[in-house]
Design a protein around this motif. Structure first.
Motif, PDB file in Angstrom:
ATOM      1  N   VAL A  78     -73.480 -31.361   9.918  1.00  0.00           N
ATOM      2  CA  VAL A  78     -72.976 -31.416   8.541  1.00  0.00           C
ATOM      3  C   VAL A  78     -73.623 -32.569   7.782  1.00  0.00           C
ATOM      4  N   ALA A 109     -77.167 -31.675   6.873  1.00  0.00           N
ATOM      5  CA  ALA A 109     -77.231 -30.660   5.816  1.00  0.00           C
ATOM      6  C   ALA A 109     -77.087 -31.274   4.431  1.00  0.00           C
ATOM      7  N   LEU A 114     -74.623 -31.812   2.332  1.00  0.00           N
ATOM      8  CA  LEU A 114     -73.915 -30.981   1.363  1.00  0.00           C
ATOM      9  C   LEU A 114     -73.174 -31.837   0.333  1.00  0.00           C
ATOM     10  N   ASP A 153     -71.681 -27.743  -3.556  1.00  0.00           N
ATOM     11  CA  ASP A 153     -72.395 -26.755  -2.761  1.00  0.00           C
ATOM     12  C   ASP A 153     -71.467 -25.663  -2.240  1.00  0.00           C
ATOM     13  N   ALA A 174     -71.512 -23.300   0.942  1.00  0.00           N
ATOM     14  CA  ALA A 174     -72.190 -23.124   2.221  1.00  0.00           C
ATOM     15  C   ALA A 174     -72.046 -21.694   2.720  1.00  0.00           C
ATOM     16  N   LEU A 197     -67.888 -27.831   7.844  1.00  0.00           N
ATOM     17  CA  LEU A 197     -68.454 -27.455   6.550  1.00  0.00           C
ATOM     18  C   LEU A 197     -67.404 -27.501   5.442  1.00  0.00           C
ATOM     19  N   ALA A 208     -68.311 -29.092   1.811  1.00  0.00           N
ATOM     20  CA  ALA A 208     -68.737 -28.191   0.735  1.00  0.00           C
ATOM     21  C   ALA A 208     -67.549 -27.746  -0.113  1.00  0.00           C
ATOM     22  N   VAL A 246     -66.945 -22.180   1.434  1.00  0.00           N
ATOM     23  CA  VAL A 246     -67.699 -21.749   2.603  1.00  0.00           C
ATOM     24  C   VAL A 246     -67.541 -20.244   2.783  1.00  0.00           C
ATOM     25  N   THR A 259     -75.284 -21.634  -1.880  1.00  0.00           N
ATOM     26  CA  THR A 259     -76.406 -22.505  -2.227  1.00  0.00           C
ATOM     27  C   THR A 259     -77.075 -23.109  -1.002  1.00  0.00           C
ATOM     28  N   ALA A 260     -76.373 -23.104   0.145  1.00  0.00           N
ATOM     29  CA  ALA A 260     -76.917 -23.746   1.350  1.00  0.00           C
ATOM     30  C   ALA A 260     -76.548 -22.925   2.584  1.00  0.00           C
ATOM     31  N   VAL A 280     -76.073 -23.065   6.419  1.00  0.00           N
ATOM     32  CA  VAL A 280     -75.868 -24.021   7.507  1.00  0.00           C
ATOM     33  C   VAL A 280     -75.232 -23.246   8.653  1.00  0.00           C
ATOM     34  N   THR A 335     -81.168 -24.629  -0.101  1.00  0.00           N
ATOM     35  CA  THR A 335     -81.445 -25.448   1.076  1.00  0.00           C
ATOM     36  C   THR A 335     -80.875 -24.769   2.315  1.00  0.00           C
TER      37      THR A 335
END
Length: 289
Positions: free
Chosen positions: A40, A43, A45, A49, A51, A65, A69, A72, A121-122, A124, A148
């Motif tokens: 985490v 990442a 975040l 964000d 996730a 997460l 974030a 999620v 947006t990410a 993980v 990302t």
């Protein structure tokens, strides 16, 4: 970051659900809270964000997460695990339960429309070894909102994903990921943080999306060149691309037009050069149009 699952909690939860990790689904559950914290943190975040996690399993990484974030999304193909995850989050991180969306789906087929809003947006995830590369490539193609990513994969796969031209590990995964993003290795993960313990190390791969090398050639055409070049990677490009181009002579003409040595091999080319080859095969624009 509290409420994370340790080895005892993982075993107890699995026993309660009557589940065991399966090789078919490539399941190796992380049971080390420090590894979750490390992932985490790497990442990076932000609260804004969103996730996306693939293969959350029993929820080890999911809980981490949710602490970092704003929202999620998790995609889980196992129906028992998908059904159980909201209850696990409600029990261990009740304040975050409203920021979790669970999708019982195949990550290789899920669409942006199915994921819905807020858009991820990410990425993980601790990805199943057997589908890691196609999952990453599918999600980058399907979700332009992904900016990302930090994924944990088999160390050998991690090396391939971040390899550069000229490396022995450089190949199709390296080039196709480079089409979408700049990637780098982000560390090694030992086997003993998983249940069951795999017989290989894992590796972290971080990536940041970038614009494709060229906007004038479709991705599928570039990837067709990449596939052909590495299908016979020991051959020169003139020979390896003969089938794709419609003959060795035609391949040489296209390579010359792209400024690529016909005697080179695919493992020496950048993604920009593969794109140039694909562009050289496109019909010239009609000046009347």
């Amino acid at each position: 970051m509290t409420g994370l699952l340790g080895p005892a909690e993982i075993r107890e939860l699995a026993a309660r659900l009557g589940v065991a990790p399966t090789k078919k689904l490539g399941q190796n559950f992380v049971h080390d809270p420090n590894t979750v914290r490390r992932i985490v943190a790497a990442a990076a975040l932000a609260p804004a964000d969103v996730a996306l996690e693939v293969g959350p399993g029993l929820g080890s990484l999911t809980l981490g997460l949710l602490a970092a974030a704003g929202h999620v999304h998790v995609v889980e193909i196992d129906p028992t695990l998908a059904a159980a995850l909201p209850a696990t989050v409600a029990e261990r991180a009740p304040e975050a339960a409203g920021r979790l969306t669970v999708h019982h789906a195949d990550a290789l087929r899920i669409t942006a429309a199915e994921l819905g809003q807020p858009a991820p947006t990410a990425l993980v995830a601790n990805l199943p070894y057997n589908v890691a590369v196609p999952v990453v490539l599918h999600l980058l193609a399907e979700l332009p909102s992904l900016r990302t990513g930090l994924v944990m994969v088999q160390k050998e796969v991690a090396d391939r994903l971040v390899a550069g031209p000229g490396s022995k590990t450089y190949g199709i995964p390296s080039v196709k990921l480079a089409w979408y993003a700049n990637a780098r290795g982000a560390g090694k993960v030992p086997p003993n943080v998983f249940w069951p313990v795999p017989n290989v190390d894992s590796g972290l791969v971080a990536f940041t999306r970038r614009e494709p090398p060229r906007a004038d050639v479709p991705r599928r055409q570039v990837f067709a060149v990449v596939d052909a070049a590495f299908a016979q990677r020991r051959k020169t490009l003139r020979a390896a691309l003969a089938g794709w181009a419609g003959g060795a002579a035609r391949a040489e003409t296209l390579l010359d037009a792209a400024g690529v040595d016909p005697g080179a091999r695919g493992e020496s080319l950048t993604v920009e050069q593969f794109a140039a080859i694909a562009a050289s095969a496109q019909p010239a624009p009609d000046p009347a149009e």
